[in-house]
Design a protein around this motif. Sequence first.
Motif, short mmCIF file in Angstrom:
data_model
loop_
_atom_site.label_atom_id
_atom_site.label_comp_id
_atom_site.label_asym_id
_atom_site.label_seq_id
_atom_site.Cartn_x
_atom_site.Cartn_y
_atom_site.Cartn_z
N VAL A 108 0.86 -1.18 0.00
CA VAL A 108 0.00 0.00 0.00
C VAL A 108 0.90 1.23 0.00
O VAL A 108 1.46 1.61 1.02
N LEU A 109 1.01 1.85 -1.17
CA LEU A 109 2.00 2.92 -1.36
C LEU A 109 1.49 4.29 -0.94
O LEU A 109 2.25 5.11 -0.43
N GLY A 110 0.21 4.57 -1.18
CA GLY A 110 -0.27 5.90 -0.84
C GLY A 110 -1.74 6.07 -1.09
O GLY A 110 -2.43 5.16 -1.56
N LYS A 111 -2.23 7.28 -0.76
CA LYS A 111 -3.62 7.66 -0.94
C LYS A 111 -3.73 8.52 -2.19
O LYS A 111 -2.99 9.49 -2.38
N THR A 112 -4.70 8.20 -3.03
CA THR A 112 -4.88 8.92 -4.28
C THR A 112 -6.00 9.96 -4.16
O THR A 112 -6.95 9.78 -3.40
N VAL A 113 -5.86 11.02 -4.92
CA VAL A 113 -6.78 12.15 -4.85
C VAL A 113 -8.19 11.72 -5.23
O VAL A 113 -8.40 10.98 -6.20
N THR A 114 -9.16 12.21 -4.48
CA THR A 114 -10.57 12.06 -4.82
C THR A 114 -11.19 13.44 -4.93
O THR A 114 -10.66 14.43 -4.39
N THR A 115 -12.27 13.53 -5.67
CA THR A 115 -13.06 14.75 -5.61
C THR A 115 -13.60 14.92 -4.20
O THR A 115 -13.61 13.97 -3.40
N GLY A 167 -10.46 17.79 -7.45
CA GLY A 167 -9.19 18.01 -6.80
C GLY A 167 -8.18 18.53 -7.81
O GLY A 167 -8.52 18.93 -8.92
N PRO A 168 -6.88 18.46 -7.47
CA PRO A 168 -5.84 19.04 -8.33
C PRO A 168 -5.35 18.14 -9.45
O PRO A 168 -4.57 18.59 -10.30
N THR A 169 -5.80 16.90 -9.50
CA THR A 169 -5.23 15.92 -10.44
C THR A 169 -5.53 16.27 -11.88
O THR A 169 -6.63 16.71 -12.22
N THR A 170 -4.54 16.06 -12.75
CA THR A 170 -4.70 16.30 -14.18
C THR A 170 -4.68 14.98 -14.94
O THR A 170 -4.21 13.96 -14.44
N ASN A 171 -5.20 15.02 -16.17
CA ASN A 171 -5.19 13.83 -16.99
C ASN A 171 -3.76 13.49 -17.39
O ASN A 171 -3.00 14.37 -17.79
N PRO A 172 -3.35 12.22 -17.30
CA PRO A 172 -1.95 11.87 -17.60
C PRO A 172 -1.56 12.05 -19.05
O PRO A 172 -0.37 12.04 -19.37
N PHE A 173 -2.54 12.26 -19.94
CA PHE A 173 -2.23 12.46 -21.36
C PHE A 173 -2.39 13.91 -21.82
O PHE A 173 -2.02 14.25 -22.93
N ASP A 174 -2.96 14.76 -20.95
CA ASP A 174 -3.12 16.17 -21.28
C ASP A 174 -3.44 16.92 -19.99
O ASP A 174 -4.55 16.80 -19.46
N GLN A 175 -2.49 17.69 -19.49
CA GLN A 175 -2.67 18.31 -18.18
C GLN A 175 -3.75 19.37 -18.16
O GLN A 175 -4.15 19.83 -17.08
N THR A 176 -4.28 19.78 -19.32
CA THR A 176 -5.39 20.74 -19.33
C THR A 176 -6.74 20.06 -19.14
O THR A 176 -7.75 20.75 -19.00
N ARG A 177 -6.75 18.74 -19.15
CA ARG A 177 -8.01 18.00 -19.08
C ARG A 177 -8.17 17.30 -17.73
O ARG A 177 -7.19 16.98 -17.06
N THR A 178 -9.41 17.01 -17.39
CA THR A 178 -9.70 16.28 -16.16
C THR A 178 -9.34 14.81 -16.32
O THR A 178 -9.45 14.26 -17.43
N PRO A 179 -8.96 14.13 -15.24
CA PRO A 179 -8.82 12.68 -15.27
C PRO A 179 -10.14 11.98 -14.99
O PRO A 179 -10.22 10.76 -15.00
N GLY A 180 -11.20 12.78 -14.75
CA GLY A 180 -12.48 12.21 -14.34
C GLY A 180 -12.64 12.28 -12.84
O GLY A 180 -11.75 12.69 -12.10
#
Length: 462
Positions: free
Chosen positions: A124-131, A139-152
């Motif tokens: 168990v490495l860590g806690k991931t961002v949730t809305t 939250g602050p997370t960006t899409n891994p393929f385009d930082q201007t987009r949401t990851p959902g």
Amino acid sequence: MASYDPRDFRALTFHDATAGFRDGGDTPRAFLERCLETIAAREPTVRAWVVTNVEGARAAADASTARWKAGQPLSPIDGMPVGIKDLLETRDMPTQMGCVAYRGNFPKRDNAAVWALREAGAVVLGKTVTTELGGAHPGPTTNPFDQTRTPGGSSSGSAAVVGARMVPAALGTQVGGSVIRPAAYCGNIALKPSQGGLNRGERQATSMSTTGVHAGSIEDMWLVAKAIATRAGGDPGRPGLVGPDAPPLAQRPMVVGVMETEGWPRLDDASKTAFEQVVERLRAQGVTVLRRDQPALAAFEDALVGAQAMANGITGWENHWLFRNLVALNADGISARSKAVLAAAEKRTPEDYRLFLVQREALRARHAALTGVVDALIAPACPGPAPVWAGDVPGQPLVARPTGEAVFNVPSSAIGAPAVTVPLASVGGMPFGIQVMTQLQTDAQATAIARWMLETIEPVIG
């Protein structure tokens, strides 16, 4: 920005590394260190982790290395680094739920699924961002393929850490579309199991909430889910995930139905074209594809009219005591977006809730009537590629769904049926996932069909 091509993208996987653990050519500690290198390189942009426990993870990876060396791994996922959505409690890291009101919250106990993963030897490495509170406020997370987009949302961090190849798997949760949609936006494979298939532990408040798995492969997805189910079981009153211990073998469906939902008119032309190309490639493999002109499917689609409002109404009612109490205790610690959700819920009555439940039961009956008609339903897993999200504009109305709409995910959530995201397409250089949905308690079938599609259907580039 890295353009996504499902033909070339190689997600991080774990199941195929264990042969090296057995023969000494690799170790869980070395695997973890590679993950940490990727995190160091990508986290400043992706921002998917709330907190990590690197020291604890290294100790767990060393213990796993010793077990593999001795030929005594605890499970097939012994040594797998995993992320945990920050709605689920962890004994060694705080659980702050993406909410200012919960800042510093540290129960120092494990959620049932987290406990099961540790028992299976996972790291168990860590806690991931949730809305915020698993809702719509991002939250602050960006899409891994385009930082201007949401990851959902709401499993934004869990989807992003897998899509960014930081870890091979992560836990998410879904009430509306929070496992299937972010996986589709981030190029993941994901399982939203049958309702209650994986023990939610302390998170039993809402009737459509389900713990699910994001992963880079079908094999890792299934092995993580089974590791939890065989140790912690399912929710109270539920049988838990049903299926073999090993990942189900690929299974070609004979007949699939297209599930359009209320979202079909909102789907952009490029995404609709990409989906139809997937449908044609299924037909080319001898699969019969039925549409809404089939009577049972037409009746099911009719029952889906108003389903999104129904699902939102049920969840809003079930959550509004929690939201009300939080606002009463710490009004400044709750976003305006969540306060708006509370205000809408406060206008409803117990009779409204009862009618929503009646509507949900009717939808479930229409879906059950498809047994024997189709082996699975397929649909877009998201309403097009991930939307651009630049933040709220001061003085302007709040964007209702900055992390994307759940309209294509509501059916599996409301019915309680299993669904699997299949990364079979890209639109405009971004992931566009397809989902496979089957009947309640047929998670293995959904997984087997999804595996066949991944291994057989040529990805679509739109």
